[in-house]
Motif scaffolding. Structure first.
Motif, mmCIF file in Angstrom:
data_model
loop_
_atom_site.group_PDB
_atom_site.id
_atom_site.type_symbol
_atom_site.label_atom_id
_atom_site.label_comp_id
_atom_site.label_asym_id
_atom_site.label_seq_id
_atom_site.Cartn_x
_atom_site.Cartn_y
_atom_site.Cartn_z
ATOM 1 N N LYS A 296 0.840 -1.191 0.000
ATOM 2 C CA LYS A 296 0.000 0.000 0.000
ATOM 3 C C LYS A 296 0.874 1.239 0.000
ATOM 4 N N GLU A 333 -1.828 -1.209 -3.981
ATOM 5 C CA GLU A 333 -2.400 0.139 -4.088
ATOM 6 C C GLU A 333 -1.275 1.146 -4.259
ATOM 7 N N HIS A 334 -1.441 2.032 -5.209
ATOM 8 C CA HIS A 334 -0.423 3.049 -5.511
ATOM 9 C C HIS A 334 0.951 2.409 -5.689
ATOM 10 N N HIS A 354 -5.542 -1.159 -6.869
ATOM 11 C CA HIS A 354 -6.106 0.193 -6.915
ATOM 12 C C HIS A 354 -5.030 1.209 -7.278
ATOM 13 N N ASN A 355 -5.339 2.117 -8.179
ATOM 14 C CA ASN A 355 -4.519 3.313 -8.441
ATOM 15 C C ASN A 355 -3.052 2.978 -8.693
ATOM 16 N N SER A 356 -2.826 1.889 -9.403
ATOM 17 C CA SER A 356 -1.466 1.441 -9.681
ATOM 18 C C SER A 356 -1.178 1.540 -11.180
ATOM 19 N N ASN A 377 -6.584 2.067 -12.188
ATOM 20 C CA ASN A 377 -5.212 1.734 -12.567
ATOM 21 C C ASN A 377 -4.884 2.212 -13.979
#
Length: 834
Positions: A296, A333-334, A354-356, A377
């Motif tokens: 994360k 995540e990220h 998520h958001n990767s 993503n």
């Protein structure tokens, strides 16, 4: 001499044909053939599996060799390969040494078009002479590679030659590309020189070279390189809970067993050295999670997974593997994942991503038998973005761009919503066998947009499937599918390709496709309530003997018989039954909250939520179109708006229901340089046009029944031959640079209001009269004089209809003298006279 061999994974040295059968059994039972040393084929060769020639390896095919390729549409998941069919993939070098007397032949065992994939040059080099290639989907496909084809024939394939990518070069000499469905297709800046070759007598099209849309993915933010490696791991098992932070180097396989957990903190850099023990060009180091992974990062401090090599490249390391980890959710995540064979790879697991960002991998994400959530993503610049099978998938708000293949899903329960699938070299989304919901996605600028095969249930609704260079939606053997409320427009050849399918296709906008709105071989469903308009050759083109039901559609104002090709044109074809054809466009609700790519609006468009035209996109509104805005909605243009009606086919911007001022918001143009409004009627808005810092032309238009007709800041703005009537304010300028000429401005409360800094205005040659408050009002903060000479102000003294420094000292003057004694004969684009 060995005259026949079945290929599994073969390494052959020189002419000795030393065989090393190294079969690689994949999880689905398919096998792969990777040549690890230079290889020679001669005699009769049977290819039963995929063949890969990796970088640094050469396959030489001797004169007279016959290569038979067995048909096999597998469920393989290997990222090395680009097609579900058997293929010969060249990332190294292929040399074919056929001669006139001893030609080489590649052909399919079934001897029918499309029974194998073909020769796929993927960054490699092929010198092919004296050769025939037959029965393939694509005889030769070149992507960022080099081809020399001489004295050869590509025939009885679906495509003869496909060349793709600005780094592709193909030189043909003395060759023939004939008898295919399609001859040569060129995409994305590839250079093809045909020389003295013959490209003719292909069944559907000999050549096709569309202008491919380019999409620039988000730039990768820089990574701090100076931190030293804090920990190094070789082959190791991590028991219990392990926390990684700082800079980690992996020179082996790190395993996290069942019951253990690996936690990676924000800002951590995990680097993998390259180890390739079998010489197949794919790195083997990676992470194996059988317990649980929590990686994360944060937007400001993402976690980085990448190669440790100085010259990083795709395939330097294996993967973050997650196996049999379903008891708790694994979280990524990220994170940024680069240079891998498969960035993320999981089986029998529960995973949230998520958001990767996954870039420069063979494949970004691969999984099967898993529960997967992918949200927000970016999967760009991989050979394959994401591939999954036998899983439950929530795919939302992702950017999937600039891959060879965008997304490929087999036997999945898939919900795909809000994604942008853009500029992928082959398919945007390929869905096969399963139940799918595809809603509110942008599928744009791919070679093929949405391809669906063997789907047994699904909904495809409110998507924008546009500008794909070959086709928009392809349906093959699908059933119980509803396709509704989509824009299927401006695709290079066909909006729809339909074969052996049953579906309800309703309420779609099918427009501006290069050749056909729909090409149909066989269809057992219903096509109804759609708007067909502006398609190049035909709205529907039948290519089979069965009738098709297509009642109650709008055919773009044309005689249906002219835009439908069926039995009435060829007695061997079925009939398109178009009972109850609509004489007028059917209202269409625009499906997305933005116009993110070039689009054309036709017919009756309803905007039911605030909408934006993003920078770089051009929205064109076709003549005769009506755009209806719901209460509180409007259009914000940061790209470009081209709304050019015609004198007898005006464009109307109006309210959906209420017929009163401020029933909808406004058309806001901000830095929308090059926009143009012509022959338009804009009514019932708060402000019809609101322009900031935009070079804008407004001509031959009517602004009526708005709170304000038009307001602008900066410019330059040109307003001419238009009418502003029955608004509270006709035109308002704030620090404006504009020429307002040859207009009628009447029956407003204030005709023109100059709020501040009116020195950049020229108001001349207009009829400005009969406004209930003032024809022209200088604002309290405007200290500059306004050039308003040469207008007609109605009967009587013009000064009595103007508010300026004569009434309020300290503000600017309206310089209205000399003025006209009688009205000008202005039509204002409406034919009306003052």
């Amino acid at each position: 001499m060995v005259t026949s061999m079945s290929l599994s994974r073969i390494a052959c040295a020189g002419t000795a044909l030393v065989l090393a059968l190294l079969s690689l059994s994949m999880p689905n039972g398919a096998s792969a053939a990777v040549m690890t040393t230079d290889t020679v084929w001669e005699g009769n060769i049977t290819v039963e599996d995929d063949v890969l020639i990796p970088a640094g390896v050469t396959l030489t095919v001797r004169p007279g060799t016959s290569i038979l390729v067995v048909a096999a549409e597998s469920t393989k998941t290997d990222p090395e390969y680009l097609s579900p069919l058997n293929e010969i993939t060249v990332r190294g070098t292929l040399v074919v040494e056929g001669t006139g007397k001893l030609p080489v032949r590649f052909f399919g065992a079934e001897k029918k078009v499309g029974s194998w994939a073909g020769i796929l040059i993927d960054g490699g080099t092929a010198n092919i002479r004296g050769c025939s290639i037959e029965n393939a989907d694509t005889g030769v496909s070149v992507a960022d590679g080099t081809l020399r084809l001489s004295g050869s024939a590509l025939r009885e394939n679906r495509y003869g030659l496909v060349a793709q990518g600005k780094n592709t070069r193909a030189d043909l000499a003395g060759s023939r590309i004939t008898g295919n469905d399609y001859g040569i297709f060129t995409f994305g800046g590839a250079l093809v020189a045909t020389g003295d070759s013959e490209v003719a007598k292909n069944r559907k099209r000999d050549t096709y070279s569309p202008v491919s849309r380019e999409f620039v993915p988000p730039a990768k933010p820089p990574v701090a390189e100076g931190a030293p490696v804090g920990r190094r791991y070789r082959d190791m098992v991590l028991l219990g809970e392990t926390v990684w932070q700082g800079r980690i180097e992996v020179d082996g396989t790190v395993r996290v067993p069942e019951g253990s957990r690996l936690v990676i903190l924000p800002g951590t850099i995990v680097e993998f050295t390259r180890r390739d023990t079998n010489g197949d060009g794919i790195g083997e180091n990676g992470i194996m999670i059988q317990g649980r992974l929590v990686a994360k990062g944060s937007a400001e401090r993402p976690i980085i997974f990448r190669s440790a090599e100085k010259a990083r490249r795709a395939g330097d390391w294996d993967s973050v593997n997650i196996m049999n980890s379903a008891s708790g959710q694994n979280l990524i995540e990220h994170c940024r994942i680069e240079n891998a064979y498969r960035g993320l790879h999981f089986h029998f697991s529960t995973v949230a991503i998520h958001n990767s960002t996954l870039m420069d991998n063979y494949r970004g994400i691969q999984f099967q038998e898993s529960v997967v959530v992918m949200r927000g993503n970016t999967l760009c610049g991989n050979r394959s973005g994401v591939q999954g099978r036998d899983s439950e998938v929530d795919l939302a708000d992702n950017l999937i761009c600039n891959n060879q293949v965008g997304g490929n899903f087999l036997r999945t329960t898939l919900v795909a919503r809000g994604n942008r699938v853009i500029a992928n070299g082959r398919e945007g989304l390929r869905l096969r066998e399963g139940a799918v919901t595809v809603r509110e996605n942008l599928v744009d600028g791919n070679r093929f947009g949405l391809m669906m095969a063997d789907i047994y249930h699904g909904v495809v609704s409110r998507n924008s499937i546009t500008n794909n260079t070959e086709g928009g939606i392809s349906l093959k053997n699908v059933d119980a599918i509803e396709i509704a409320g989509n824009v299927v427009a401006a695709n290079g050849l066909n909006g729809f390709n339909v074969q052996d399918s049953g579906a309800l296709i309703k309420s779609n906008m099918i427009s501006d496709n290069g050749e056909r709105g729909m090409g149909i071989q066989s269809f057992a469903g219903v096509i109804t309530g759609n708007d067909f308009a502006g398609n190049g050759l035909y709205a529907i083109d039948m290519d089979g003997p069965e009738d098709v039901s297509a009642p109650a559609n709008w055919w773009g104002g044309d005689d249906p018989g002219r835009v439908i090709f069926d039995r009435r044109d060829d007695p061997a074809l079925g009939t398109v039954r178009q009972d109850g054809a609509n004489a007028a466009p059917l209202p269409f609700v625009w499906p997305l909250a933005s116009v993110a790519t070039d689009a054309v609006w036709r017919g009756i468009i309803t905007v039911d939520a605030a909408m934006a035209v993003v920078p770089g996109a051009v929205l064109t509104v076709a003549p005769g179109t009506t755009v209806r805005f719901a209460a509180g909605t409007g259009l914000e243009v940061k790209g470009k708006l081209i709304a050019k009606g015609e004198s007898d086919r005006k464009i109307t911007f109006t309210s959906t229901e209420l017929k009163e001022p401020s029933a909808w918001n406004e058309i806001l143009l901000e830095y929308a340089t090059g926009s143009a409004i012509a022959h338009c009627s804009i009514e019932y808005a708060t402000w019809g046009i609101h322009s900031h810092f935009t070079d804008l032309s407004v001509t031959d238009s009517v602004f009526a029944h708005n709170y304000g007709g038009m307001r602008f800041r900066s410019g330059p703005v040109r307003i001419s031959r238009s009418t502003f009537r029955d608004n509270t304010i006709g035109i308002r300028s704030y620090i404006g640079n504009a020429r307002i000429e040859d207009n009628i401005i009447t029956e407003n409360e204030t005709g023109i209001f100059v709020r501040e800094k009116g020195g950049g205005l020229t108001v001349t040659g207009n009829n400005i009269f009969g406004n209930s408050g003032y024809n022209l009002r200088i604002g309290d903060f405007n200290t500059e004089d306004v050039n308003a000479r040469g207008n007609w102000w109605g009967e009587g003294d013009p000064g009595e209809t103007i508010f300026d420094a004569r009434q309020e000292p300290g503000i600017g003057l309206a310089l209205y003298e000399p003025y006209l004694e009688k009205p000008l004969p202005l039509g204002a684009g409406t034919g009306e006279k003052p």
